[in-house]
Every structure is written in structure tokens, then in C-alpha cells.
Design a protein around this motif. Structure first.
Motif, PDB file in Angstrom:
ATOM      1  N   PHE A  28      63.620  11.656   1.958  1.00 45.29           N
ATOM      2  CA  PHE A  28      64.456  10.477   2.620  1.00 45.29           C
ATOM      3  C   PHE A  28      62.667   9.795   4.194  1.00 45.29           C
ATOM      4  CE2 PHE A  28      68.345  11.224   0.913  1.00 45.29           C
ATOM      5  CZ  PHE A  28      68.220  10.079   0.081  1.00 45.29           C
ATOM      6  N   PHE A  31      62.003  13.207   6.000  1.00 40.24           N
ATOM      7  CA  PHE A  31      62.474  14.314   6.240  1.00 40.24           C
ATOM      8  C   PHE A  31      63.242  14.239   4.752  1.00 40.24           C
ATOM      9  CE2 PHE A  31      67.420  14.765   5.436  1.00 40.24           C
ATOM     10  CZ  PHE A  31      67.436  15.529   6.415  1.00 40.24           C
ATOM     11  N   ALA A  33      65.807  16.189   2.398  1.00 37.36           N
ATOM     12  CA  ALA A  33      67.529  15.966   2.095  1.00 37.36           C
ATOM     13  C   ALA A  33      67.889  17.537   1.266  1.00 37.36           C
ATOM     14  CB  ALA A  33      68.070  14.963   1.888  1.00 37.36           C
ATOM     15  N   PRO A  52      78.104  21.512   6.010  1.00 33.55           N
ATOM     16  CA  PRO A  52      78.501  20.556   6.923  1.00 33.55           C
ATOM     17  C   PRO A  52      77.726  19.133   6.565  1.00 33.55           C
ATOM     18  CG  PRO A  52      76.452  21.946   7.105  1.00 33.55           C
ATOM     19  CD  PRO A  52      77.431  22.671   5.816  1.00 33.55           C
ATOM     20  N   SER A  53      77.823  18.274   7.610  1.00 28.35           N
ATOM     21  CA  SER A  53      77.650  17.312   7.173  1.00 28.35           C
ATOM     22  C   SER A  53      76.292  16.915   6.884  1.00 28.35           C
ATOM     23  CB  SER A  53      78.041  16.382   8.544  1.00 28.35           C
ATOM     24  OG  SER A  53      77.817  14.936   8.272  1.00 28.35           O
ATOM     25  N   GLY A  54      75.357  15.978   6.541  1.00 30.21           N
ATOM     26  CA  GLY A  54      74.474  15.814   6.174  1.00 30.21           C
ATOM     27  C   GLY A  54      74.212  17.187   5.840  1.00 30.21           C
ATOM     28  N   SER A  55      73.679  18.035   4.793  1.00 31.56           N
ATOM     29  CA  SER A  55      73.898  19.215   4.339  1.00 31.56           C
ATOM     30  C   SER A  55      73.001  18.681   2.672  1.00 31.56           C
ATOM     31  CB  SER A  55      74.483  20.382   4.067  1.00 31.56           C
ATOM     32  OG  SER A  55      75.241  19.788   3.265  1.00 31.56           O
ATOM     33  N   GLY A  56      73.187  17.393   2.713  1.00 36.16           N
ATOM     34  CA  GLY A  56      72.794  17.138   0.986  1.00 36.16           C
ATOM     35  C   GLY A  56      73.635  17.284  -0.132  1.00 36.16           C
ATOM     36  N   LYS A  57      74.946  16.991   0.098  1.00 34.83           N
ATOM     37  CA  LYS A  57      76.125  16.997  -0.758  1.00 34.83           C
ATOM     38  C   LYS A  57      75.813  15.947  -1.308  1.00 34.83           C
ATOM     39  CE  LYS A  57      79.345  18.073   1.910  1.00 34.83           C
ATOM     40  NZ  LYS A  57      78.398  17.485   2.930  1.00 34.83           N
ATOM     41  N   SER A  58      76.131  15.575  -0.777  1.00 36.93           N
ATOM     42  CA  SER A  58      76.441  13.595  -1.498  1.00 36.93           C
ATOM     43  C   SER A  58      74.675  13.522  -2.569  1.00 36.93           C
ATOM     44  CB  SER A  58      76.400  12.993  -0.435  1.00 36.93           C
ATOM     45  OG  SER A  58      77.423  12.627  -0.238  1.00 36.93           O
ATOM     46  N   THR A  59      74.059  13.749  -2.001  1.00 33.73           N
ATOM     47  CA  THR A  59      72.412  13.570  -1.911  1.00 33.73           C
ATOM     48  C   THR A  59      72.634  13.926  -3.474  1.00 33.73           C
ATOM     49  OG1 THR A  59      71.670  13.231  -0.021  1.00 33.73           O
ATOM     50  CG2 THR A  59      69.895  13.798  -1.761  1.00 33.73           C
ATOM     51  N   GLU A 179      83.883  13.534  -1.885  1.00 38.28           N
ATOM     52  CA  GLU A 179      84.672  13.534  -0.932  1.00 38.28           C
ATOM     53  C   GLU A 179      86.100  12.471  -1.028  1.00 38.28           C
ATOM     54  OE1 GLU A 179      83.928  14.266   2.913  1.00 38.28           O
ATOM     55  OE2 GLU A 179      81.916  14.455   3.225  1.00 38.28           O
TER      56      GLU A 179
END
Ligand SMILES: Nc1ncnc2c1ncn2[C@@H]1O[C@H](COP(=O)(O)OP(=O)(O)OP(=O)(O)O)[C@@H](O)[C@H]1O
Ligand SMILES: [Mg+2]
Lengths: 257, 411
Positions: A28, A31, A33, A52-59, A179
Motif C-alpha cells: 500500500f 508500506f 503489507a 496481531p492487528s495489522g499483520s496482513g491477515k485481511s489483506t 473475523e
């Protein structure tokens, strides 16, 4: 004391591969991801993704159905490689269901219309047939009596089950969950997880981003732990939860437990 | 202690008195304000009533009523206006009936309570229009318009009944019937040796320009809003350029340009009439604002809606048409109706380019020999204002109602 981790290699699966990621990167802006993700998912396999949050799971899972465009590497779903060709993308999206944290039901349509929309518009299923199909899916998630209501009239747990039914009505080969229970009140989490367990047991291939360890233990074949855009560790739930090899995994587990 | 005496008092007082005590006389300054404004209102009301019933010389409106209604429409062709009124009343009634029937059916299927409109809330909704009709009929003094008005109303009510009881399969095509009827209404006025719209005028022309403006500006504005979001840079630039240009120019300038300045854009030999030019100018103007309203609505639809549609495999066009647009449009109904109310009122600007709309009629009437120099604009202008108010108020009220109704599926 160390139990051998038979699944430590994320590309090794039992049986036929249905999703294949090779060296996938995603930026992004400046950055990064996702960093060089390699993952094979076998047919009927259930993979739980944690981190953890921001680790790229959703991406990661959003790249699989092209809600995000990866910028290096290969993604192949059921033999079709994702490319810029809109027809390839549509084909993969037809075979891939997705359930979102915020449900994303269509508020202007009834539950039934939410579910029949895609089968009718994408697969050209006749109305009556689509409605029967929709009712079967609603029965599967145990809320057939809500068919004529609008999403706004349902509880969060019911909405998420409708969202699952909506995806299933397209008869996908793969289901992605981002999630699915983290926007729900605690007393509603179980009803959604039950539906997902039932789905897993029916043999659906699933990639589930969740921190529900009970769910992972019950149905996951493998747990994938991510941090900072990388796959840190992969293994059976027992291995990851009881004997993680990596410090980052241990730290994370100590925080969520 | 104080509480006890209060409750004791409450038992003896009527609810009205209690309400007045709580809201109007709760403190000494509230009481003072109540008295001052009360006196003001009484005085205002008294003056208005005295003026309306005793002082104002309504003769000018009475004599020119036809002029106010249809401008210079040839009097021997007035029958055409009534035929078109019948058709329009029929179309509106049919549409309203069909809409109510579908709403009722949808509510029934959804197991929701659905209250059919009763005559009482019809009165609540449409009393301004009713009032206006009564005033107009009172001025007309002859029986023909009264009878014809009653026939118009009867047709509207009858058509609504028909619309309400159409078989489902036919109901789906009701809009087509409505369109045909509206075209018929136009045809009744101008076909078969009829009257071209350059000779139309008065309230009739005002309504026609308003409706034409709405019907044409809405789709154009929608296209512009979508164009503004297009992935094609050229389309996007053109849309943005158009919208920003139009929004930077006052309507009156566009109207004057439409009449006097834009001839060079037309192929030689093509010379549209003034009314045509003005309708085009009004449409182009309103479309830019509609586009901005729609854009606001599009932005208000959460991104997750688009993503859910995409994830299901719907094409981008279907995501827009089936998921995003319905939600976006619902969100902008109030803004859109506001826009159309402005359009309705802005038709009064046609006065500067010499169209015989309501304001022009008012000045024509005041220049007639028998009324010249008698300062009777103080009668004709309030009359015109009343007509505008009735239209605008009814539109805004209906929009609020629609908004509430469509809120059914709200998250
Ligand atoms: N559209 C975007 N534009 C810019 N940065 C983004 C965008 N989407 C995600 N990111 C960034 O990419 C990183 C990974 O995001 P992602 O949503 O995949 O994390 P996640 O593991 O799902 O986190 P969470 O548990 O909070 O959902 C984050 O640092 C996020 O800020
Ligand atoms: Mg996430």
C-alpha cells in the motif's frame, strides 16, 4: 518435548491443491503489507489465520478474491490464475465466497433477496429455483423463519448467518472468512461458529481469519500465524497452540489467552 | 411538599391548561415572551383576515383567473387543457394506486404492519392543494370549471382504485401505461392542430416546465454522477468540468444564453422555440445539482456494500445498479426533492425572458386598462406566492413521508 511439525511447510498439503499462492507481495504505497507469501490450500482443508492487528491477515484473504490486487507472485484458485482479465476475476469470485466482519448485508433487500440476488444475477438461476436454494441455505444456518425480514431487523448473529447463507447460495468451492465473529456480542458468537463448524464438517474448503482458538482446535487442519506481512509459522492447531517454534507466536498467544 | 400540591393541582386541570403551564408560562420571562408573541400573532392574524376578506380587491384575480391558469392559451382550445388534465389525473391516480398496492403486498409478505391511507390523513397531506382548488373555484364563479374540476378529481380517485386492484402481472407494466397517458396529455394539447407550447402560459406552463425539467434532469444528473466516478479519465473530466461549470453560473444567465447566445451551437436551419430552449437550459442547470446530490449519496454507501457485491461475482455495473444506486438514491431523496422545489420556484425566472408564466401574468393583469396604476400587485403577488407555496410545501411534505416509508430496511 518438541512435537514434529508435519505442516511446517505452508506449501505442503494432503490431496489436491485448490488455492495456490507463490511469492505473493502486496504494497500500500510504500508500506509492504504482504511479504513473499507462499501457501497451498488443499481441497476440503480448513485453515485458520491468526496474528496481531495489522499483520496482513485481511489483506491476504482479500487478495485471493481480488478485493485487493497483489503486486508480485502468483495466485491460482481452482486452476484459474488471477490476472487483470476481468473474466478471470469474475470466475474466481463466483467460486469463492466471502464473509466479512461487518456482515455487509444489503440493507435495502429482504433476507431472501439478499441470498437470491447473486445466484439470479450471476448464475442466471430462475427465481423460483433460487428461492428454494436460498431457503435450503437458511435452513442450514437455522434461520429459515427470517426469510422475509430486512437485515436491520435481525440480531448481529442472525445477520452473520444470513451472510454465510448468501455466500453458500453461490455454491462456492472455497469460503473465506474475515473475523466473522469479532463484531458480535459474546452470546451470539456461538451460533455463528456452530454454523461454520457444520460447514467445515461438510467438507468445505475454508480460510478463516479468527482468534477463536476453540474453533481452530475443533476444525482447523492447519493454523497459520502471521506477523508484519509474513507467514511466521504454520502447523497443526496443537503444534501452534502448545509448542510454537517462534517467539513472536508465543508472545502473541500469551497476549490473546 | 411542593410536589404534592402540584399533583393535587394537576388532577383538577385539563391537559391543555397543564400543557400551557409547562410550556408557555413556566418562568416569568417565558410568560413575557408568550404574551408578546401572542399579541403579535393576534395582531398579524387579525390584519391578514381583515385584508383578505375586506380590503383586498380580488377583482383583478377573478377577472384574470384564466390568464393565471393558462396564460395566452387560445380560449377556444381550452377543452384541450381539460382533456390533458383528465389524462394527467388518471396517470397520477394509477401510479399512486399501483405504488400503494405494491407497498401493501411487500409489507404483507414481510409480515409488517401496513396502514392504508385513510381519508383523514389524505386531508392532512393535501389540505394546501384542496385549499387552493377551493379558492380557485370560488374565483371562477361559473359552473363549468367546478364540474370539470370535480370530474378531474373523480378520474384521479377512480384511477387510483383501478391501480390498487390491478392484477399483479399488469401492475408491473403500470409505468408504461402512465408514460403513454402523459404523452397523450401532451398530445391532447398540441397534436391535431393543437397549440404549440410557445403559446402555453400561466400555472399550466409552470407545472409543465417543472415536470419536464425533473423528468429530464434526473437521468442526466444520474449519468453525470456516474461519469464523475468513471474509471475512464476522459469521461470523468468531462463530467467534472460540466458540473463545475454549470454550478458556477447563475440560472438566469443560462436562461438568457439559451435564448440569445447559443445559436451558434445549433446546426443552421434549426431554430427551437423559446420554451424548448428554456426547458433545455433548466434541465442542463438542474442536472448538475442532481449530479452533486447523487454523488453525495454514492459516497454515503459504505465500501463494504460494493465489496460484498464484488465478492459474490456481480459485475461492476450490476453492483452499481442493484446494490449501490438504490441505497444512494434513497439517501438523497430529501436533497433531490429540495432541488426540484427550487426548480419549481425558479420557473418564475422565465419572466425575464418574456414567457407568460405566473409572474408575467401578474404584471400583464396590472397593466390592463381597468387595473393600471391601482397598485394591485399587492393582490396578484400574494396570490402567485400562495400557488408557489402550495406546490413547494406539498412536495416537501410528501418527500418526508416517502423518506420515512423507505426507511423500512434501514440498518
Ligand atoms: N487500503 C489500504 N491502504 C493503506 N494501507 C492499508 C490498506 N489496507 C490495509 N492497509 C495496511 O496494511 C496492513 C495490513 O492490514 P490488514 O487489514 O491486512 O491487517 P489485519 O491483519 O487484517 O489487521 P486486523 O486484525 O486489525 O484486521 C496494515 O498496516 C494496514 O494499515
Ligand atoms: Mg483484518
Amino acid at each position: 518435548m518438541t512435537q514434529e511439525n508435519v505442516y511446517a511447510d505452508a506449501t505442503r498439503v494432503r490431496g489436491d491443491v485448490i488455492i495456490e499462492l507463490q511469492g505473493v507481495d502486496k504494497h500500500f504505497g510504500d508500506f509492504q503489507a504482504l511479504k513473499n507469501i507462499n501457501l497451498n490450500v488443499g481441497k476440503q482443508e480448513v485453515i485458520v489465520v491468526m496474528g496481531p492487528s495489522g499483520s496482513g491477515k485481511s489483506t491476504l484473504i482479500r487478495c485471493i478474491n481480488r478485493l485487493e490486487k497483489h503486486d508480485a507472485g502468483r495466485i491460482v484458485v481452482d486452476g484459474v490464475e488471477l490476472s487483470d482479465d476481468i473474466r478471470n476475476i469474475q470466475e474466481i469470485r463466483r467460486e469463492t465466497g466471502m464473509v466479512f466482519q461487518q456482515f455487509n448485508l444489503f440493507p435495502h433487500l429482504t433476507v431472501l433477496d439478499n441470498i437470491t440476488l447473486a445466484p439470479r444475477q450471476v448464475r442466471n438461476v430462475p427465481k423460483k429455483e433460487a428461492e428454494e436454494l436460498a431457503m435450503r441455505q437458511l435452513e442450514r444456518v437455522k434461520i429459515p423463519e427470517q426469510a422475509q425480514k430486512y437485515p436491520g431487523q435481525l440480531s448481529g448473529g442472525q445477520q452473520q448467518r444470513v451472510a454465510i447463507a448468501r455466500s453458500l447460495a453461490m455454491q462456492p468451492k472455497v469460503m473465506l472468512f474475515d473475523e466473522p465473529t469479532s463484531a458480535l456480542d459474546p452470546e451470539m458468537i456461538k451460533e455463528v461458529l456452530d454454523a461454520m463448524v457444520e460447514l467445515a464438517e461438510s467438507g468445505m474448503t475454508m480460510i478463516v481469519v479468527t482468534h477463536e482458538m476453540g474453533f481452530a482446535r475443533a476444525v482447523a487442519n492447519r493454523v497459520l500465524f502471521m506477523a508484519d506481512g509474513e507467514v511466521v509459522e504454520v502447523g497443526t492447531p496443537e503444534h501452534i497452540f502448545e509448542n510454537p517454534d517462534e517467539d513472536r507466536t508465543k508472545l502473541f498467544l500469551s497476549q490473546i489467552l | 411538599m411542593a410536589v404534592q400540591t402540584d399533583t393535587a393541582a394537576v388532577h383538577r386541570e385539563s391537559p391543555a391548561v397543564r400543557w400551557a403551564k409547562e410550556n408557555l408560562f413556566s418562568t416569568w420571562y417565558n410568560s413575557l415572551l408568550t404574551l408578546i408573541f401572542g399579541a403579535l400573532f393576534v395582531w398579524l392574524g387579525f390584519s391578514v383576515i381583515r385584508w383578505v376578506f375586506f380590503e383586498a380587491e380580488w377583482e383583478i384575480v377573478r377577472v384574470n383567473l384564466t390568464l393565471f391558469m393558462v396564460g395566452r392559451f387560445p380560449r377556444e382550445e381550452l377543452a384541450r387543457v381539460w382533456v390533458s388534465n383528465f389524462l394527467i389525473a388518471g396517470a397520477i391516480g394509477l401510479m399512486a394506486g399501483a405504488a400503494a398496492a405494491s407497498a401493501a403486498a411487500a409489507a404483507k409478505e414481510a409480515g409488517l404492519p401496513f396502514t392504508q391511507s385513510t381519508p383523514r390523513n389524505w386531508l392532512q397531506r393535501f389540505w394546501p392543494i384542496l385549499l387552493l382548488v377551493v379558492i380557485l373555484l370560488q374565483f371562477s364563479q361559473t359552473w363549468t370549471p367546478t364540474v370539470l374540476t370535480l370530474v378531474t378529481i373523480a378520474i384521479g380517485v377512480g384511477a387510483r382504485y383501478v391501480g390498487l386492484h390491478l392484477p399483479r402481472a399488469v401492475r408491473r407494466w403500470a409505468w408504461l401505461i402512465v408514460v403513454v397517458m402523459l404523452i397523450g396529455a401532451y398530445g391532447a394539447l398540441s397534436w391535431f392542430g393543437g397549440v404549440k407550447w410557445d403559446s402555453w402560459g400561466g400555472l399550466h406552463l409552470t407545472l409543465f416546465v417543472t415536470v419536464a425539467g425533473i423528468v429530464l434532469a434526473f437521468p442526466l444528473g444520474l449519468l453525470l454522477a456516474l461519469g464523475r466516478r468513471s474509471s475512464l479519465p476522459l469521461v470523468r473530466m468531462l463530467s467534472v468540468g460540466y458540473i463545475e461549470f454549470i454550478r458556477g453560473v447563475p440560472l438566469i444567465t443560462l436562461l438568457l444564453m439559451g435564448i440569445f447566445a447559443l445559436g451558434f451551437l445549433l446546426p443552421p436551419g434549426v431554430d427551437p422555440s423559446d420554451v424548448t430552449r428554456l426547458i433545455v437550459a433548466i434541465t442542463l442547470f438542474t442536472a448538475a445539482y442532481v449530479a452533486e446530490n447523487v454523488r453525495g449519496g454514492l459516497q454515503a454507501v459504505p465500501k463494504g456494500q460494493t465489496e460484498a457485491g464484488q465478492a459474490l461475482g456481480l459485475s461492476p455495473w450490476k453492483v452499481m445498479r442493484l446494490i449501490v444506486l438504490p441505497q444512494a438514491l434513497r439517501a438523497v431523496i430529501p436533497a433531490m426533492v429540495g432541488q426540484f422545489i427550487s426548480l419549481f420556484k425558479d420557473t418564475s425566472l422565465l419572466v425575464v425572458v418574456g414567457i407568460v408564466e405566473l409572474l408575467q401574468v401578474s404584471s400583464i393583469a396590472n397593466n390592463q386598462p381597468e387595473f393600471l396604476g391601482r397598485g394591485l400587485a399587492e393582490v396578484t403577488l400574494p396570490f402567485v406566492a400562495l400557488i408557489y407555496w402550495v406546490g413547494s410545501y406539498t412536495m416537501s411534505r410528501e418527500s418526508r413521508r416517502l423518506e420515512k416509508k423507505l426507511g423500512v430496511g434501514e440498518r
